[in-house]
Design an enzyme around this catalytic site. Structure first.
Site, mmCIF file in Angstrom:
data_model
loop_
_atom_site.group_PDB
_atom_site.id
_atom_site.type_symbol
_atom_site.label_atom_id
_atom_site.label_comp_id
_atom_site.label_asym_id
_atom_site.label_seq_id
_atom_site.Cartn_x
_atom_site.Cartn_y
_atom_site.Cartn_z
ATOM 1 N N SER A 119 -12.338 -13.531 -3.942
ATOM 2 C CA SER A 119 -12.174 -14.007 -2.557
ATOM 3 C C SER A 119 -12.431 -15.516 -2.460
ATOM 4 O O SER A 119 -11.712 -16.240 -1.774
ATOM 5 C CB SER A 119 -13.176 -13.300 -1.637
ATOM 6 O OG SER A 119 -12.891 -11.936 -1.550
ATOM 7 N N GLY A 157 -3.269 -8.865 -1.476
ATOM 8 C CA GLY A 157 -3.347 -8.742 -0.019
ATOM 9 C C GLY A 157 -4.006 -9.960 0.603
ATOM 10 O O GLY A 157 -3.626 -10.398 1.694
ATOM 11 N N ARG A 185 1.487 -2.118 2.282
ATOM 12 C CA ARG A 185 0.227 -2.413 2.972
ATOM 13 C C ARG A 185 0.471 -2.975 4.372
ATOM 14 O O ARG A 185 1.328 -3.841 4.545
ATOM 15 C CB ARG A 185 -0.617 -3.354 2.104
ATOM 16 C CG ARG A 185 -0.925 -2.666 0.772
ATOM 17 C CD ARG A 185 -1.840 -3.460 -0.078
ATOM 18 N NE ARG A 185 -3.155 -3.588 0.524
ATOM 19 C CZ ARG A 185 -4.118 -4.324 0.021
ATOM 20 N NH1 ARG A 185 -3.911 -5.001 -1.086
ATOM 21 N NH2 ARG A 185 -5.295 -4.382 0.599
ATOM 22 N N SER A 244 -12.354 -6.663 8.991
ATOM 23 C CA SER A 244 -11.535 -7.128 7.865
ATOM 24 C C SER A 244 -11.596 -8.641 7.773
ATOM 25 O O SER A 244 -11.213 -9.351 8.711
ATOM 26 C CB SER A 244 -10.085 -6.679 8.066
ATOM 27 O OG SER A 244 -9.225 -7.496 7.290
ATOM 28 N N GLN A 286 -9.779 -10.375 5.888
ATOM 29 C CA GLN A 286 -8.417 -10.910 5.794
ATOM 30 C C GLN A 286 -7.856 -11.150 7.190
ATOM 31 O O GLN A 286 -7.232 -12.174 7.452
ATOM 32 C CB GLN A 286 -7.529 -9.953 4.990
ATOM 33 C CG GLN A 286 -7.956 -9.895 3.524
ATOM 34 C CD GLN A 286 -7.136 -8.922 2.697
ATOM 35 O OE1 GLN A 286 -6.273 -8.229 3.217
ATOM 36 N NE2 GLN A 286 -7.435 -8.847 1.416
ATOM 37 N N ASP A 338 -14.907 -2.593 -1.555
ATOM 38 C CA ASP A 338 -14.192 -2.626 -2.842
ATOM 39 C C ASP A 338 -14.966 -1.895 -3.943
ATOM 40 O O ASP A 338 -14.431 -1.662 -5.032
ATOM 41 C CB ASP A 338 -13.933 -4.074 -3.268
ATOM 42 C CG ASP A 338 -12.928 -4.769 -2.358
ATOM 43 O OD1 ASP A 338 -12.194 -4.070 -1.628
ATOM 44 O OD2 ASP A 338 -12.871 -6.019 -2.372
ATOM 45 N N LYS A 397 -5.801 0.121 0.844
ATOM 46 C CA LYS A 397 -6.077 -0.849 -0.223
ATOM 47 C C LYS A 397 -4.910 -0.822 -1.223
ATOM 48 O O LYS A 397 -3.849 -0.299 -0.921
ATOM 49 C CB LYS A 397 -7.418 -0.520 -0.888
ATOM 50 C CG LYS A 397 -8.610 -0.722 0.053
ATOM 51 C CD LYS A 397 -8.777 -2.171 0.433
ATOM 52 C CE LYS A 397 -9.880 -2.375 1.468
ATOM 53 N NZ LYS A 397 -9.897 -3.748 1.973
ATOM 54 N N ARG A 418 -7.207 4.660 -1.759
ATOM 55 C CA ARG A 418 -8.335 4.863 -2.689
ATOM 56 C C ARG A 418 -9.145 6.113 -2.393
ATOM 57 O O ARG A 418 -9.981 6.486 -3.225
ATOM 58 C CB ARG A 418 -9.235 3.626 -2.730
ATOM 59 C CG ARG A 418 -8.606 2.496 -3.508
ATOM 60 C CD ARG A 418 -9.571 1.334 -3.730
ATOM 61 N NE ARG A 418 -8.902 0.267 -4.461
ATOM 62 C CZ ARG A 418 -9.220 -1.020 -4.388
ATOM 63 N NH1 ARG A 418 -10.218 -1.405 -3.609
ATOM 64 N NH2 ARG A 418 -8.577 -1.915 -5.104
ATOM 65 N N ARG A 450 -9.016 -1.667 -9.518
ATOM 66 C CA ARG A 450 -10.359 -1.064 -9.418
ATOM 67 C C ARG A 450 -10.345 0.411 -9.821
ATOM 68 O O ARG A 450 -11.348 0.937 -10.299
ATOM 69 C CB ARG A 450 -10.936 -1.264 -8.020
ATOM 70 C CG ARG A 450 -11.047 -2.751 -7.666
ATOM 71 C CD ARG A 450 -11.984 -3.041 -6.528
ATOM 72 N NE ARG A 450 -11.693 -4.337 -5.937
ATOM 73 C CZ ARG A 450 -12.050 -5.517 -6.445
ATOM 74 N NH1 ARG A 450 -12.744 -5.585 -7.551
ATOM 75 N NH2 ARG A 450 -11.732 -6.649 -5.831
HETATM 76 C C1 S3P Z 1 -10.899 -9.632 0.996
HETATM 77 C C2 S3P Z 1 -11.202 -8.801 2.037
HETATM 78 C C3 S3P Z 1 -11.248 -7.339 1.926
HETATM 79 C C4 S3P Z 1 -11.327 -6.884 0.480
HETATM 80 C C5 S3P Z 1 -10.346 -7.617 -0.403
HETATM 81 C C6 S3P Z 1 -10.618 -9.115 -0.357
HETATM 82 C C7 S3P Z 1 -10.876 -11.095 1.225
HETATM 83 O O1 S3P Z 1 -10.079 -6.795 2.505
HETATM 84 O O2 S3P Z 1 -11.115 -5.495 0.386
HETATM 85 O O3 S3P Z 1 -10.451 -7.170 -1.742
HETATM 86 O O4 S3P Z 1 -10.864 -11.874 0.252
HETATM 87 O O5 S3P Z 1 -10.878 -11.513 2.396
HETATM 88 P P1 S3P Z 1 -9.956 -6.487 4.089
HETATM 89 O O6 S3P Z 1 -10.042 -7.758 4.812
HETATM 90 O O7 S3P Z 1 -8.608 -5.831 4.233
HETATM 91 O O8 S3P Z 1 -11.080 -5.569 4.417
#
Ligand code: S3P
Length: 430
Positions: free
Chosen positions: A22, A93, A121, A166, A168, A316, A343, A347, A389
């Site tokens: 991240s 993602g 996704r 989230s 993201q 994760d 994911k 999962r 994973r």
């Molecule tokens: C991430 C946020 C998470 C995580 C992903 C990385 C990020 O996803 O599962 O592996 O770097 O912001 P979500 O925002 O969909 O929860």
């Protein structure tokens, strides 16, 4: 395809955990948006982060990368220019969703594509609020799936209450908000990882966080850089060896420079609650992201119930927690984790299917899973289904399984942990 066997002598030794995925993504993204040079140390050279570099190179940014050292020569947002090619996010993602936020503010046209998994996704969680801010976005099924095309520019601020916790979603909206008129805020049901907030502040951006967790930024702020970013080790990668050391007999493993951002440390709390023997040393807390060395030894584990606010802080790690629960006395219940369904694979399904194949007593529920332990696992034919994973969970299971385990699609692991098998071998040799 990889053939794997158990180890009788345990896992022993010290490994340096590769950089956080991240944080690596964000170092390149924010470095590209900033004016000035950003140098990055311990960058994760996994496929996902390389996709991010590739996308920003196509947007006209000069980026040098040699293994885990990266230099980004940012020229500010004005320095980003329309790409004549599509931007391919691969399996990532984070690249897809954060880029949508950035591209929504830029006054040109972009097209984002990804691999087969990305195409499944949901993107509406990001494209919906970005459209509300004024971005013109099109894509499959009304902008829910890639390919996504964005005509950016002319954004206005938004107060967004997100139905999901989230990072993201939060990050995409804040990154668009930085380029919009007025203030943009995001409120989540529970706090998700806050790497965006921490790193934006290091780039000189003012980010406000209220008592109730609402995060906001004012539009029009510039990112300025003369930064050297040290990326801590990825706790989500460390998790596989934290658990491996706890469940494989005769083990003692030290993992160096593991990131300890509290929005990511749910796995450590669960390990402790389950009775794992952990100790910390060389704790570094002087940068935006704390880290430390963690030592784990083989432990007697007991089942736990996991749900609520901790879920986004270990989302994760659920695959490897599920494997750990097969080796704990009693029942482990994981709930409130519906997000697992969207994911890299679903999962809930892939964890339950794969662990059942090697003898686990595990059942899927609507929002998680129930695992009964302790069970003796046996070898079997496992598949990552292209999910890094799930692949690493299978490889760790093989260390305690009686007989040979075959892991199909093991290459998926390169997405986040290219040196995974090398590290596993070095710990087996002791
Ligand atoms: C991430 C946020 C998470 C995580 C992903 C990385 C990020 O996803 O599962 O592996 O770097 O912001 P979500 O925002 O969909 O929860």
């Amino acid at each position: 395809m990889k053939k794997l066997t158990s180890t009788a002598s345990g896992l022993n030794g010290i490994i340096k955990i590769p950089g956080d995925k991240s944080i690596s993504h964000r170092s390149v993204m924010f470095g590209s948006m900033a004016k000035g040079k950003t140098t990055v140390e311990n960058f994760l050279p996994g496929e996902d982060c390389l996709s991010t570099i590739n996308c920003f190179t196509k947007l006209g940014v000069k980026i040098e990368q040699e293994n885990s050292n990266v230099t980004v020569y940012g020229k500010g947002l004005e320095g980003l220019s329309e790409s004549s090619e599509v931007l391919d996010v691969g399996n990532s993602g984070t690249t897809a969703r954060l880029m949508m936020g950035i591209l929504s503010g830029l006054p040109f046209h972009s097209v984002l594509i990804g691999d087969e998994s990305i195409a499944k996704r949901p993107m509406k969680r990001v494209t919906g609020p970005l459209r509300d801010m004024g971005a013109r976005i099109q894509g499959n099924q009304d902008g829910n799936f890639t390919p996504i095309s964005i005509q950016g520019g002319g954004l206005r601020g938004l107060d967004y209450v997100s139905p999901v916790a989230s990072a993201q979603v939060k990050s995409a909206i804040l990154l668009a908000g930085l380029q919009g008129e007025g203030v943009t805020s995001v409120k989540e049901p529970y706090k998700s990882r806050d790497h965006t907030e921490r790193m934006l502040q290091a780039f000189g951006v003012e980010v406000k966080e209220e008592e109730n967790g609402t995060v906001s930024v004012a539009g029009g702020q510039e990112l300025v850089s003369d930064l050297h970013i040290v990326v801590p080790g990825d706790i989500s990668s460390a998790a596989f060896f934290l658990v491996a050391a706890a469940i494989v007999p005769n083990s003692r493993v030290t993992l160096q420079r593991v990131g300890l951002n509290p929005t990511r440390t749910g796995i450590l709390e669960v390990l402790k609650q389950m009775g794992a023997e952990l100790s910390y040393s060389t704790i570094i807390e002087d940068g935006p992201e704390p880290y430390a060395d963690i030592t784990v030894t083989t432990s007697n584990l007991k089942g736990v119930e996991i749900g609520g606010e901790i879920i986004p802080r270990l989302i994760d790690e659920v695959p490897i927690i599920a494997l750990m629960a097969t080796q704990a006395e009693g029942t482990t219940i994981i709930k409130d984790a519906e997000e697992l369904k969207v994911k890299e694979t679903n999962r809930i399904d892939t964890v339950v299917n794969e662990l059942k194949k090697v003898g686990a007593d595990i059942e899927a529920t609507e929002d998680g899973m129930i695992i009964k332990g302790k069970t003796k696992l046996h070898g079997g034919a496992l598949d990552s289904y292209g999910d890094h994973r799930i692949g690493m969970m299978g490889a760790v299971a093989s260390l305690i399984a009686v007989g040979e385990t075959v892991l199909h699609n093991d290459k998926a692991i390169n997405v986040s942990y290219p040196s995974f098998f090398e590290h596993m071998e070095s710990l087996r040799r002791g």
